[in-house]
Design an enzyme around this catalytic site. Sequence first.
Site, PDB file in Angstrom:
ATOM      1  N   GLU A 772       1.200  -2.179   4.698  1.00  0.00           N
ATOM      2  CA  GLU A 772       0.283  -1.679   3.663  1.00  0.00           C
ATOM      3  C   GLU A 772       0.883  -0.482   2.947  1.00  0.00           C
ATOM      4  OE1 GLU A 772      -2.849  -2.714   2.584  1.00  0.00           O
ATOM      5  OE2 GLU A 772      -2.473  -4.556   3.717  1.00  0.00           O
ATOM      6  N   ASP A 773       2.101  -0.648   2.469  1.00  0.00           N
ATOM      7  CA  ASP A 773       2.760   0.355   1.637  1.00  0.00           C
ATOM      8  C   ASP A 773       3.102   1.650   2.354  1.00  0.00           C
ATOM      9  OD1 ASP A 773       2.854  -1.170  -0.650  1.00  0.00           O
ATOM     10  OD2 ASP A 773       0.806  -0.619  -1.199  1.00  0.00           O
ATOM     11  N   ALA A 774       2.985   1.681   3.690  1.00  0.00           N
ATOM     12  CA  ALA A 774       3.366   2.915   4.365  1.00  0.00           C
ATOM     13  C   ALA A 774       4.883   3.059   4.298  1.00  0.00           C
ATOM     14  CB  ALA A 774       2.890   2.896   5.799  1.00  0.00           C
TER      15      ALA A 774
END
Lengths: 1150, 264
Positions: A772-774
Amino acid sequence: MLKSAIKKRKTTSGVEHTHGKDENFEALLKPVFKGKKLTDEINTAEDKWNLLPAFLKVKGLVKQHLDSFNYFVDDDLKKIIQANQLILSDVDPEFYLKYVDIRIGKKSSSSARDYLTPPHECRLRDMTYSAPIYVDIEYTRGRNIIMHKDVEIGRMPIMLRSNKCILYDADEKTMAKLNECPLDPGGYFIVNGTEKVILVQEQLSKNRIIVEADSKKDIVQASVTSSTHERKSKTYVVTKNGKIYLKHNSIAEEIPIVVVLKACGIISELEVMQLVCGNDSSYQDIFAVNLEEASKLNIYTQQQALEYIGAKVKTMRRQKLSTLQEGIEAIATTVVAHLTVEALDFREKALYMAMMTRRVVMAIHNPKMVDDRDYVGNKRLELAGQLISLLFEDLFKKFNSDFKASIDKVLKKPNRAMEYDALLSINVHSNNITSGLNRAISTGNWSLKRFKMERAGVTHVLSRLSYISALGMMTRISSQFEKSRKVSGPRALQPSQFGMLCTADTPEGEACGLVKNLALMTHITTDYDEEPIKKLCYVIGVEDITMIDSSSLHMNYGVYLNGTLIGVTRYANKFVTQFRNLRRSGKISEFISIHTNTHQKAVQIATDGGRICRPLIIVSEGKSRVTAEHLAPLMNGELVFDDFLKLGLVEYLDVNEENDSFIALYEKDITPASTHLEIEPFTVLGAVAGLIPYPHHNQSPRNTYQCAMGKQAIGAIAYNQFKRIDTLLYLMIYPQQPMVKTKTIELIDYDKLPAGQNATVAVMSYSGYDIEDALVLNKASIDRGFGRCETRRKTTTILKRYPNHTQDIIGGMRVDEKGEPIWQHKSLGPDGLGEVGMKVESGQIYVNKSIPLNSTEPFSGDASSQFKETPVIYRAPEASHIDQVMMSVSDNDQALIKVLLRQNRRPELGDKFSSRHGQKGVCGIIVKQEDLPFNDDGISPDIIMNPHGFPSRMTVGKMIELISGKAGVLNGSLEYGTCFGGSKLEDMSKILVDQGFNYSGKDMLYSGITGECLQAYIFFGPIYYQKLKHMVLDKMHARARGPRAVLTRQPTEGRSRDGGLRLGEMERDCVIAYGASQLLLERLMISSDAFEVDVCNSCGLMGYSGWCTTCKSAENVIKMSIPYAAKLLFQELLSMNIAPRLKLDDMFQE
Amino acid sequence: MSENENKLFVAEEEEDVVLEGNAVQEVEIEDIRMIDEDDDEVNSDVCDLDPIVKEIPLNFGGKDENLHIFQYINKLRLVNHKPSEHPPISAARYKTKSALWEIDVPLDSKAFFNEDKAKENWNGVEVQTLKGVGVDNTSQYAAFMEDNQAYLVPVKTTTQLKPFFKYIDAVNLKKKQEESKLNATPASQRAQVVTMSVKSVNDASQNRLTGSLLAHKVADEEIQTDLNWAENTVSQFRESVIKESSESTVKPVESHEEYINHLI
């Protein structure tokens, strides 16, 4: 001509350079720039972009604000003074006072400007940066007429860097001396120490006819919003049951349009028909029915019509008028108020009404003949100058009436001992103007008495989060539309926005499309006098409208000046060409626009303020007028932008005139029909969107997201950032300019005040902490200073003085028995203020203030015992350091203490980062460098980004940025990602290949953990990353117990109030569904607002301490726990005469 | 009296203009001016649109004339395919201060005229009154041709004359007065105590009429001057203008450049 211009420029250049504001702009114009030498061949197609820096050099980014303010103080003020020139006394007919002149910040006697407190001092001392308003007056004292110069009537807040500001034309040295940042664009005010911007307001244009149709209701209406200095009103010409009527707020009923025209003196029906329909039989058919309407009412003469209208007027007047007079007044001044008739002849008004009617008839005949409200050409922008002008006129009128009242008061007295000098009472009211202006700017509430206008939120605090956010605020345009309404029209991207308003920069959510930003190369016009233009039109062959008879009116093209018909011309094209030639030769202002509207057979000339316009290169006979021989002197600095205007090479077009032109995007697109050539296509974007590299390769919403995030990026704010004491400041410790720049970045000096760092990014998966885009961050990079930032927070303490001569005091530090200061006072110095450099931890005190217990009654000696300690205590999860302590005196003579606390922060889990492509992510894990993958050169990434971020987002620009950045690193050059241009991907790949890398930017990496090479080639290179202001440290929050709200006894809300974490409705539903009733009970009552009540089982109402007040017994009273909020509800219901009765039962039957 | 005469000349002159159609006349004047003032460059630009047919020498005259142009807005240009004639004028009135013209035209009772109705309803109306406000004019000239030379005379004002149904308003007023007499309620007839007070200076200033209302009031209160309508004075007028202009020659005092700068 060109040579003479250059020569002239050379002779004056000595003067120019002394106040040349920015060396940076000069740099762009230097002979050797970006590897391009003077001897290099000049390619007009490429080098015409040099006009852009030249434009920005004269115009700057906030020129619209400065221009409008300058216009206000230089021209508009004089007009206001002239309009309100005389003060006459009602008592003494001999007395008069006349304003002769007005000036801001400069006395007539001295040649120099008054000394103003410098802006930075105003910021620090919470003062208003303002200059005195001087007027010259002439008045009578007894029998004598007295002239008095330089009478101060108040103070005017001064816009920074306007021509009344001390920073006007200041060079870098002077700016530094005054603690100002030379890159600061100005354009804002400083009121009570805070920087305030008056946002640009977008409105529908005034005094123009707008025709709209509602096909469902079968209504066509032409409306005009009239606006003059005196009044504002709206007039409609509407259809109703196929007939046409006039509608106005102060006329009770709709008036048949023929009656109105008759009242205007168009008595003959033939003339009515000719004025409205001309010879067009289809129009005549549509309109004919209206003639019946008037004859049904038996109205044949002008007098009858005027009396008919007069009887329907509903204005309140002090003075009684006959119905005829009411009618005359209504027609002369109320209807279409911007054309106020002063004499007997209503012809102008009649023509205007007839034109409105004609437009309605045209729209009935052809539904396509309606106007578009959202079309940018129908909008006007209201700027700071105009808004202040409205406010000032209101205050000045108030000032004059107060002044008059006090003069009358004195003059009324029959026998005065002395001759009365009016000057004595002028100063009494001067505070009204000063405080009125200050209050309006500091609160943003614009209330104008004469228009009955109340507008809130006109001003905003200038956001100093980053240089870009401040800049973005100055170019922002807010619209008058309601945000909550779900309309799509005003929010949509208009084709007419091209080059005027940025296509990418708009917020998401409710204000989407309503808040816009100016594009890079725009100018907003100021008002220009109509009269000379009108004369000019007559000179070049326009026939005066007063001479035209109704039968020939519609045979020719009508010439409209600011929406009002002034004449007709037979040869519209010839007239327009002549007019344009005059404009190009500099005979009339370059901002006056003219265009032909063939649908309406009209030539429209606009001189009004608030139109957006932009410069374009003129093309004649299929050739661009700007050639190499012009560009060479431009690049040498021998010519400036204005010379191009004077030479007729470049001209400003507003949206309407743009639509009348044929503009080629590139030089190669020029055809014989072309009239203009774009200077540079990337100017469709504004300053903020201009930061994005390769935006033309991105999906459009991503650019919009970046525009929002670019303003939240932490970076350098200004050169004077360490001297500022702001409420909250975020600064990056080691900001870098981006490897992949754009031309816009250089033009707006983002490379000098950057907000981000070039991170080496590996696009790959690593651990599981990158979903999730981390992002995965390299610990060693963080140790080296990647993403490190600083927060600076200000606290202001005021030492008040009280009426009884007591005042707040600062106590010294308290010491323990060893003589050491106690823990709370550890950071205090002997003066009771925190010492610079000391660490303050939560619970410690940094200003040891005490207030007197008795501040109202007379002082009674014995000072020491009467003070109460009210220290300023530091409370935060992390310690801070005291950065600055300032003690000063504010405007009202009270001591002012400002303490600046600094925190140094390194990135941690949860901190938010983003690239310049709308790709945001939080830090998911921080990994030791040795565990990270590395390439052949041993380089390991600063950031690992998950490749899943790409497919759905389609931010190809980011990939190209990486390749260009990598090529730049290897090549030792800064590459460009300018919109619609920039470094070519092929060239970049070539550099990569030449340096021994893969053309695609992929590298072979080795695992840091196993040492094996990874199975896939990894996309690897530098990308500019921004650290956003959202940091975990400011957000982390937990609570076991804490404060409760007084009314409901439930835990407070929000982190700042140490609030609880809400188990909301949806969470409640989950718990219910799960069947965890005891958890529900605990969360919603026991841990929240459980309250023990005494319920009477017989009456069902609540009593107290075992006693039922209703039944007067203790017999059936039962104690039970309910939420306090429930008890409150019952009591509130009782107060409304509703008795909620509780019926109790045993839960568990025996 | 001499001024009156001048005015009458003008009206006469105007007759010609009207007969030719005023719009056409207007444009002709413009075109002539163009040739005179614009240099060749501009002309060559517009040649295809508006070619030069002929060059005509210009004369200026009529310095002392008061030329007022009347535009008969409701007069048809053509009647039975022939240019309509100038209406006969029975009376002319003028208010100097307000520049208000009133002209009586006898009604044509030969056709479409209901004499009975006129008598019955409108007190036997015989004339139609045309009314118009003179608008100052500084840039227009009236011209006539004589011996292939054009003679220009400056126009002082232009007036658009429109019908003004005085008789309807008069009848209405009468009706209203009668009505108010008939409907006179007992309340309005009862004697009332009127308290007089000295008008304070304050009120006077507030009750001042402004703008158009003031203009109307001034016009209403102004006394009309009756003028005589003289016909067939055109030739005399022409002669005087020709004579006047022959006495002096027109010379440019400014260069073309200066002139244009002066204009803007």
